[in-house]
Design a protein around this motif. Structure first.
Motif, PDB file in Angstrom:
ATOM      1  N   ASP A  61      57.563  41.444  69.454  1.00  0.00           N
ATOM      2  CA  ASP A  61      57.467  42.688  68.629  1.00  0.00           C
ATOM      3  C   ASP A  61      58.642  43.912  68.973  1.00  0.00           C
ATOM      4  OD1 ASP A  61      55.509  41.278  67.333  1.00  0.00           O
ATOM      5  OD2 ASP A  61      53.971  42.060  68.548  1.00  0.00           O
TER       6      ASP A  61
ATOM      7  N   ARG B 298      61.837  42.677  67.478  1.00  0.00           N
ATOM      8  CA  ARG B 298      61.521  42.455  66.121  1.00  0.00           C
ATOM      9  C   ARG B 298      61.739  43.826  65.586  1.00  0.00           C
ATOM     10  NH1 ARG B 298      55.433  42.326  63.901  1.00  0.00           N
ATOM     11  NH2 ARG B 298      55.760  44.718  64.475  1.00  0.00           N
ATOM     12  N   ASN B 299      61.260  44.803  66.045  1.00  0.00           N
ATOM     13  CA  ASN B 299      61.185  46.196  65.902  1.00  0.00           C
ATOM     14  C   ASN B 299      62.501  46.915  65.996  1.00  0.00           C
ATOM     15  OD1 ASN B 299      58.679  45.956  64.969  1.00  0.00           O
ATOM     16  ND2 ASN B 299      57.702  47.523  66.347  1.00  0.00           N
TER      17      ASN B 299
ATOM     18  N   SER C  95      65.222  45.388  65.316  1.00  0.00           N
ATOM     19  CA  SER C  95      66.121  45.058  64.204  1.00  0.00           C
ATOM     20  C   SER C  95      65.969  46.192  63.351  1.00  0.00           C
ATOM     21  CB  SER C  95      65.622  43.550  63.665  1.00  0.00           C
ATOM     22  OG  SER C  95      64.326  43.788  62.946  1.00  0.00           O
ATOM     23  N   GLY C  96      64.669  46.588  62.907  1.00  0.00           N
ATOM     24  CA  GLY C  96      64.583  47.937  61.991  1.00  0.00           C
ATOM     25  C   GLY C  96      65.098  49.076  62.738  1.00  0.00           C
ATOM     26  N   MET C  97      65.194  49.345  63.753  1.00  0.00           N
ATOM     27  CA  MET C  97      65.858  50.558  64.355  1.00  0.00           C
ATOM     28  C   MET C  97      67.271  50.404  64.169  1.00  0.00           C
ATOM     29  SD  MET C  97      63.598  50.949  67.925  1.00  0.00           S
ATOM     30  CE  MET C  97      64.381  52.464  68.486  1.00  0.00           C
TER      31      MET C  97
ATOM     32  N   GLN D 203      68.870  48.948  61.762  1.00  0.00           N
ATOM     33  CA  GLN D 203      69.205  48.956  60.345  1.00  0.00           C
ATOM     34  C   GLN D 203      69.302  50.541  60.108  1.00  0.00           C
ATOM     35  OE1 GLN D 203      65.491  46.857  58.902  1.00  0.00           O
ATOM     36  NE2 GLN D 203      66.847  45.073  58.577  1.00  0.00           N
ATOM     37  N   LEU D 204      68.293  51.294  60.882  1.00  0.00           N
ATOM     38  CA  LEU D 204      68.196  52.715  60.504  1.00  0.00           C
ATOM     39  C   LEU D 204      69.190  53.514  61.360  1.00  0.00           C
ATOM     40  CD1 LEU D 204      64.331  53.415  60.968  1.00  0.00           C
ATOM     41  CD2 LEU D 204      65.747  53.834  59.012  1.00  0.00           C
TER      42      LEU D 204
ATOM     43  N   TYR E 154      67.100  40.143  61.160  1.00  0.00           N
ATOM     44  CA  TYR E 154      66.081  39.597  62.044  1.00  0.00           C
ATOM     45  C   TYR E 154      65.949  38.004  61.649  1.00  0.00           C
ATOM     46  CZ  TYR E 154      61.284  38.637  63.594  1.00  0.00           C
ATOM     47  OH  TYR E 154      60.257  37.845  64.082  1.00  0.00           O
TER      48      TYR E 154
ATOM     49  N   ASP F  99      64.147  34.655  61.816  1.00  0.00           N
ATOM     50  CA  ASP F  99      62.950  34.332  62.015  1.00  0.00           C
ATOM     51  C   ASP F  99      63.070  32.636  62.017  1.00  0.00           C
ATOM     52  OD1 ASP F  99      60.197  34.361  62.336  1.00  0.00           O
ATOM     53  OD2 ASP F  99      59.818  35.299  60.311  1.00  0.00           O
TER      54      ASP F  99
ATOM     55  N   GLY G 272      52.191  39.798  61.734  1.00  0.00           N
ATOM     56  CA  GLY G 272      52.395  41.303  62.173  1.00  0.00           C
ATOM     57  C   GLY G 272      52.230  41.473  63.743  1.00  0.00           C
TER      58      GLY G 272
ATOM     59  N   TYR H 204      58.034  37.708  59.202  1.00  0.00           N
ATOM     60  CA  TYR H 204      57.912  39.240  59.054  1.00  0.00           C
ATOM     61  C   TYR H 204      58.853  39.535  58.017  1.00  0.00           C
ATOM     62  CZ  TYR H 204      59.161  43.733  61.346  1.00  0.00           C
ATOM     63  OH  TYR H 204      59.193  44.988  61.486  1.00  0.00           O
TER      64      TYR H 204
ATOM     65  N   GLY I 292      61.573  41.184  57.662  1.00  0.00           N
ATOM     66  CA  GLY I 292      62.626  41.782  58.448  1.00  0.00           C
ATOM     67  C   GLY I 292      63.717  42.642  57.462  1.00  0.00           C
ATOM     68  N   ASP I 293      64.132  42.215  56.276  1.00  0.00           N
ATOM     69  CA  ASP I 293      64.793  42.820  55.482  1.00  0.00           C
ATOM     70  C   ASP I 293      64.076  43.785  54.702  1.00  0.00           C
ATOM     71  OD1 ASP I 293      67.090  41.886  56.484  1.00  0.00           O
ATOM     72  OD2 ASP I 293      67.162  40.129  55.029  1.00  0.00           O
TER      73      ASP I 293
ATOM     74  N   THR J 171      51.676  46.085  59.652  1.00  0.00           N
ATOM     75  CA  THR J 171      52.575  45.697  60.925  1.00  0.00           C
ATOM     76  C   THR J 171      53.640  44.668  60.553  1.00  0.00           C
ATOM     77  OG1 THR J 171      50.913  44.660  62.006  1.00  0.00           O
ATOM     78  CG2 THR J 171      51.676  46.794  62.918  1.00  0.00           C
TER      79      THR J 171
ATOM     80  N   ASN K  75      58.889  46.007  57.813  1.00  0.00           N
ATOM     81  CA  ASN K  75      59.955  46.446  58.639  1.00  0.00           C
ATOM     82  C   ASN K  75      59.941  47.984  59.074  1.00  0.00           C
ATOM     83  OD1 ASN K  75      61.392  47.547  56.643  1.00  0.00           O
ATOM     84  ND2 ASN K  75      63.076  46.199  56.892  1.00  0.00           N
ATOM     85  N   LEU K  76      60.727  48.671  60.012  1.00  0.00           N
ATOM     86  CA  LEU K  76      60.548  49.954  60.205  1.00  0.00           C
ATOM     87  C   LEU K  76      60.876  50.898  58.943  1.00  0.00           C
ATOM     88  CD1 LEU K  76      59.722  49.349  63.294  1.00  0.00           C
ATOM     89  CD2 LEU K  76      61.515  50.769  63.782  1.00  0.00           C
ATOM     90  N   SER K  77      62.057  50.495  58.319  1.00  0.00           N
ATOM     91  CA  SER K  77      62.374  51.228  57.151  1.00  0.00           C
ATOM     92  C   SER K  77      61.098  51.496  56.447  1.00  0.00           C
ATOM     93  CB  SER K  77      63.329  50.770  56.524  1.00  0.00           C
ATOM     94  OG  SER K  77      64.580  50.503  57.218  1.00  0.00           O
TER      95      SER K  77
ATOM     96  N   ARG L 135      57.976  51.115  57.017  1.00  0.00           N
ATOM     97  CA  ARG L 135      56.957  51.878  57.441  1.00  0.00           C
ATOM     98  C   ARG L 135      57.440  53.266  57.599  1.00  0.00           C
ATOM     99  NH1 ARG L 135      55.870  49.120  63.210  1.00  0.00           N
ATOM    100  NH2 ARG L 135      54.597  51.111  63.568  1.00  0.00           N
TER     101      ARG L 135
END
Ligand code: SF4
Ligand code: SF4
Lengths: 386, 431
Positions: free
Chosen positions: A106, A109-110, A112-114, A116-117, A126, A128, B126, B152, B154-155, B338, B341-343, B345
């Motif tokens: 995780d 995985r997270n 990857s989102g960071m 992107q931001l 990401y 998979d 998640g 997940y 992811g995008d 969960t 993805n972070l964006s 959230r």
């Protein structure tokens, strides 16, 4: 080239957190692109077939001071994501055109989102992989995921990736895997001739060099190591398990050997040996990569083991194949996959009377004395009782 | 605090119903030797309750057992027991509470031993830990297993490939495993009926969550929310009882709005709403009441939370759809909080702060849970930047009492409330 020269070259690549050689590769041609990837596995063949350089990002090691990265992570999260963020924020990865974050845990995985931001201009994926190994279910899903990765890279590179190019790349990586396995086999047979720090650095070089160059280096090393005389120590033979993501400091690897344990197998940089067999160059290349992933890939805590009886068998077979006398479970602190899996692996080792010990590390661990003592006592007990 | 009898009655009707439902469920679970019913163990996010019920099977949720043990102050010893058995101090304490509980006889809250599951149904949605937790359970129980891998987002999107993959696993792996273990043939109409019930309950549930847009908010969407999600996140989604529960709950909340009341707390109605917060992250269970009190005694109410979305994100429009019974299960699993993805959230949190007119975002970062926690500091920065509202960060754990420091949490909260006050004064003096 002697092993010392090869090792010196690999060490300078290892120490270079500015990735000078990858930058030079990219600068040689304005069309070139570099794709970073994190542990544990991505199909580098596809990146290579796109004419791009796959670049393994394994954190900042013990040489980099993490200043900004710590502001993004709580104390109870491992170190590799924070040093990777540090690499990004200090512009050490500013030449990297895309980043792949594989499905391993995780945290990555997270991350990857960071990414992107934080780096919105970069290509971020990401990656998979299926945890269902049926060709018709997980296989179909995976082939489509590979296709998406491929078309993302085509878009980034502005040109198509042909099947012929993919087959050529598979062949080059087949050769890379063959040579890497040869180095591992050589070390398992004559560990005194291939010290673990050397093997480690040689494998690390594969994270940053073009695969063709790495292949040359592997060939050179095999030739040089075979003829070089080195002192044989009265060490026991152990397998390292659990270090597949955040990497231990070089000193830790050295300390284990100095304490009396020859490392005859490990799971550092598992990507190098993830696919266990040659990947066929016949037919649909993506389907062949999927076959290899589903049916001939290494075991690691990042994967679901679909049959209870298979849990720990891969490790056990490695122990048997290499004639190891024990296992050292060494995982990064706070590493969920490795630490969650460890009790199951330990039980399997107990069932087969394989002695084991465990400890944790961080990529910047400095204090080696406790580890040396633990590994030394372990080696003594193996020598006494086995 | 108003603790008049009216409040007690209002509190009691939905709470009592839920209490009875839970007690009956535990009785059923611990009585399978007599009834012959089969048990499937599964996780909350991505649970397939509607499907499991089609096979006359019961659902046992290890996280809920861990929460129960946490709230009854029993989890600390269980966690330490698991650590003694070789489980690392670093990993998720739900897993260790579960494993520790097994070594101590695995007693249900009714005091009877919990039977071993007949099927381990892993919905890997998640959270990576689920996968290894499930392997650890298999290691202990050695029973039949079925795995549903949910990719997940992811995008930030669900692709057709992802959906097809989940649907295929449901059809070719999960349903055959349920048929095999239960001996009951799959009946899609029965599934449709259960899904219809789910959608009804989901409508009322969303209405309850959104009632927090009122001022004062008639609910606490985090501490109170934990009770409201109970039936829909666990063994009751798809049942008539859950439909009844949410109708009743909705009526109670409607009544509170009419009467201009704030949320119910363990000490009665909260009187003076001073701070409206959005909370990200699961709560701490070992000191749940004490934790909650730190909020309501200062007039802080949680108007939206992400924890109440882990077992399904319904307020963004998703409803179980009886017309597409298998696909809807896939969409449900793919959309759990969960698994986003972070964006996504961050977007959700930003919208909550704005739509619920909150004073800011508070993150309760859980040591155990990388799925929630990794990235939360960046999420806080982003939400602060986008909303202009202050954020705050506290750290606790789920069911390990060693990681709940009441003094630290209280200090943090008090400084946060002061920060909100200062911000308000700043706005007033600027105006
Ligand atoms: S060290 Fe472990 S927990 Fe940390 S990122 Fe790697 S796999 Fe995940
Ligand atoms: S890591 Fe988080 S989501 Fe996963 S099992 Fe633990 S508490 Fe649940």
């Amino acid at each position: 080239m002697s092993t010392a020269e090869i090792t010196a070259r690999c060490k300078s690549l290892y120490d270079d957190l500015d990735f000078t050689s990858a930058r030079a590769w990219k600068n040689a041609d304005p069309e070139r692109k570099v794709i970073g990837y994190m542990p544990v596995y991505v199909p580098r063949e596809i990146i290579h077939a796109a004419g791009m350089l796959p670049l393994g990002i394994l954190g900042g090691g013990d040489q980099m001071e993490v200043i900004h990265g710590d502001a993004y992570y709580q104390s109870y999260i491992c170190r590799i994501p924070r040093s990777t963020i540090e690499l990004g924020l200090t512009k050490k990865l500013d030449f990297v055109d895309g980043m792949l974050f594989p499905s391993i845990c995780d945290v990555i995985r997270n991350l990857s989102g960071m990414w992107q931001l934080m780096f919105p201009d970069s290509y971020v994926r990401y990656f998979d992989v299926p945890q269902n190994y049926d060709d018709n279910i997980g296989g179909k899903y995976y082939i489509e995921e590979l296709r998406e990765l491929l078309s993302g890279l085509e878009k980034l590179g502005g040109k198509p990736i042909t099947d012929a190019a993919l087959r050529e790349s598979i062949a080059v990586y087949n050769e890379n895997r063959r040579l890497i396995n040869a180095v591992y086999d050589f070390r398992a047979e004559q560990p005194s001739k291939a010290p673990s720090v050397e093997v480690y650095l040689l494998m690390r070089a594969g994270m940053v060099l073009p695969v063709e160059e790495h292949n040359e280096l592997l060939n050179d090393y095999l030739a040089a190591a075979a003829v070089e005389e080195r002192p044989v120590r009265d060490n026991c033979r152990i397998v390292i398990n659990g270090a597949f993501c955040e990497q231990p400091p070089l000193n830790l690897i050295r300390s284990i050997e100095m304490a009396g344990c020859y490392i005859v197998d490990d799971d550092y940089m598992l990507i190098n040996r993830w696919l266990l067999d040659e990947v066929s160059v016949e037919g649909d290349p993506l389907a062949r990569l999927a076959d290899a992933f589903l049916h001939f890939s290494a075991d690691s805590a990042a994967k679901y083991c679909d049959r209870a009886q298979d849990v720990g068998q891969y490790l056990l077979s490695t122990v048997k194949k290499t004639g190891a006398e024990g296992v050292i479970f060494t995982a990064p602190s706070f590493c969920d996959p490795a630490l969650l899996e460890r009790p199951m692996l330990a039980d399997r080792m107990d069932e087969h009377n394989v002695p084991h010990i465990s400890f944790k590390y961080a990529e910047n661990s400095g204090q080696m004395q406790p580890i040396r003592e633990q590994a030394g006592t372990f080696a003594d007990s193996i020598k006494l009782w086995s | 605090m108003n603790t008049n009898s009216q409040t007690e009655v209002i509190k009691d009707s939905s709470m009592l119903l839920q209490k009875t439902m839970i007690a009956e469920n535990y009785d059923e679970l611990t009585n399978t030797e007599e009834t012959g019913k089969k048990i499937s163990a599964t996780f909350v996010p991505g649970n397939l309750n509607e499907l499991v019920m089609c096979f006359d099977m019961l659902n046992n949720l290890p996280e809920i057992n861990a929460i129960n043990n946490g709230m009854r102050k029993k989890s600390g010893a269980m966690v330490m027991q698991a650590e003694k058995q070789g489980h690392s101090e670093d990993v998720c304490t739900y897993v260790k509470a579960d494993i520790g509980s097994m070594s101590r006889g695995n007693l249900a809250p009714n005091g009877k031993p919990m039977p071993s599951p007949d099927l381990l149904l892993l919905s890997y949605t998640g959270c990576f830990t689920f996968m290894k937790w499930f392997e650890l359970l298999r290691h202990e129980y050695g029973c039949e297993t079925a795995m549903l891998h949910v990719p997940y987002e992811g995008d930030g999107v669900v692709t057709q490939n992802m959906r097809d993959y989940v649907v295929k696993q449901l059809k070719e792996v999960v349903i055959p495993a349920l048929e095999k273990v239960s001996g009951v043939k799959f009946d899609i109409d029965r599934l449709r009926e259960n899904l219809r019930n789910s959608a009804r309950a989901e409508d009322d549930f969303v209405w309850v969550l959104e009632s927090a847009k009122n001022k004062p908010s008639p609910i606490d969407a985090y501490f109170g929310g934990v009770y409201y999600i109970g039936p829909i996140f666990t063994a009751f989604r798809g049942t008539d009882k859950a439909v009844e529960y949410y109708q009743l709950l909705r009526k109670e909340i409607e009544q509170r709005i009419t009467e201009g009341k704030g949320p119910i707390t363990p000490e009665g109605d909260m009187q003076d709403e001073r701070y409206r917060l959005v909370v990200e992250g699961p709560p701490n269970w070992t000191n749940f009441r004490e934790f909650w009190k730190m909020f309501y005694e200062d007039g802080a109410v949680v108007v939206a939370s992400t924890y109440t979305k882990v077992g399904g994100v319904y307020d963004l429009g998703f409803r179980h759809d009886p017309d597409n019974p298998i696909e809807t299960l896939a969409d449900y699993c793919l959309g759990c909080y969960t698994n986003r993805n972070l964006s996504q959230r961050v977007d959700m949190l930003e919208n909550y702060v704005n739509d619920y007119q909150a004073d800011g975002l508070l993150i309760n970062s859980i040591k155990s849970c990388n799925s929630f926690s990794a990235g939360q500091l960046l999420m806080m920065q982003e939400v602060e930047k986008r909303t202009g509202k202050p954020g705050a960060f506290i750290e606790t754990d789920l069911v390990d009492p060693r990681y709940f420091s009441a003094a630290n949490v209280k200090n943090r909260l008090e400084s946060y409330f002061q920060m909100i006050e200062q911000k308000r004064q700043g706005i007033r003096s600027a105006a």
